[in-house]
Write an enzyme that holds these catalytic residues in place. Structure first.
Site, PDB file in Angstrom:
ATOM      1  CG  HIS A   2      -1.827   1.135   1.356  1.00  0.00           C
ATOM      2  ND1 HIS A   2      -3.205   1.015   1.252  1.00  0.00           N
ATOM      3  CD2 HIS A   2      -1.598   2.463   1.590  1.00  0.00           C
ATOM      4  CE1 HIS A   2      -3.765   2.208   1.397  1.00  0.00           C
ATOM      5  NE2 HIS A   2      -2.815   3.105   1.626  1.00  0.00           N
ATOM      6  CD  GLU A   3       1.457   3.337   3.709  1.00  0.00           C
ATOM      7  OE1 GLU A   3       1.583   4.422   3.103  1.00  0.00           O
ATOM      8  OE2 GLU A   3       0.457   3.052   4.386  1.00  0.00           O
ATOM      9  CG  HIS A  46       0.366   5.955  -0.681  1.00  0.00           C
ATOM     10  ND1 HIS A  46      -0.732   6.068  -1.501  1.00  0.00           N
ATOM     11  CD2 HIS A  46      -0.132   5.781   0.579  1.00  0.00           C
ATOM     12  CE1 HIS A  46      -1.833   5.957  -0.796  1.00  0.00           C
ATOM     13  NE2 HIS A  46      -1.502   5.782   0.469  1.00  0.00           N
TER      14      HIS A  46
END
Length: 238
Positions: free
Chosen positions: A137-138, A141
């Site tokens: 997820h990060e 980003h």
């Protein structure tokens, strides 16, 4: 690194405070607190005090476990390695030198900062699989920051798009996770509803967001284009 602002457990006390929480590190007190929670005798405030004290007590062990899982995933996880390669192609670098395991007072799994890297909340990560989804997820980003020049602080639509993509592509909204971990038992449109829910939740925590309704509105405005965009993947496969 311990957070000096968090409440410290007091060893040797067997007297519950007015929330039902009993400070102390001894085995008897630990099990007494657990029993009080399981039987519904501890208030929500007391339960939070118990969790804060437990996080402080287990900080070193939680961070060691997190770092071991992190190093394994950076070396062997196909999705993590794929994202690493694509981030490198954009001039970035995400590896064990800027993926940090820390204790977090907030109930969140992790976060990304363009200048700092990725923070993993070791006291919130349940399993190696949960950590894999969190790092992915990060890292999405991080990819978006490099590829699309995301304005994280002043552009709510940018932030909403980034959260949609990260929730959709990281694996955190796979059917099994929703069904067995979060109690979301719908059989149709499950992935889309999970992505919408989690993206709106993340957007609602941003300072410029007025409330949950505003967050859902922003997510809806960018939904079609951002949900369809699976870069750097060819498709949603997790």
């Amino acid at each position: 690194m311990a957070d000096s602002s968090s409440p410290k457990p007091t060893a040797g006390s067997n007297t519950p405070n007015d929330t039902g929480f009993i400070p102390g590190d001894d085995t008897f007190t630990k099990w007494r607190n657990i029993f009080t929670i399981l039987t519904g005798q501890m208030s929500a405030e007391g339960r939070q005090q118990y969790l804060d004290a437990k996080d402080i007590r287990d900080e070193a062990a939680d961070c060691r476990r997190c770092e071991n899982h992190r190093d394994y995933l950076l070396k062997y996880s196909p999705v993590i390695r794929f994202l690493q390669d694509n981030i490198k192609q954009l001039g970035g670098d995400i590896s064990n030198h800027n993926v940090y395991c820390r204790r977090c007072p907030q109930r969140q799994a992790g976060g990304f900062d363009p200048d700092f890297g990725i923070k993993i909340c070791a006291n919130q990560v349940r399993t190696q699989s949960h950590l894999e989804d969190t790092i992915a997820h990060e890292m999405i980003h991080a990819y978006d920051h490099l590829r699309f020049k995301v304005d994280w602080h002043t552009n709510m639509r940018h932030a909403a798009c980034a959260e949609i993509r990260a929730s959709s592509l990281s694996g955190e909204c796979r059917w099994a996770t929703e069904f067995f971990t979060r109690g979301q038992w719908k059989l149709t449109q499950q992935h889309q509803e999970c992505v919408r829910r989690r993206a709106a939740l993340s957007v609602s925590a941003r300072p410029l967001c007025r409330d949950e309704k505003h967050a859902r509105q922003i997510v809806d405005e960018v939904w079609d284009s951002c949900f369809r965009d699976t870069r750097p993947f060819d498709e949603i496969y997790r």
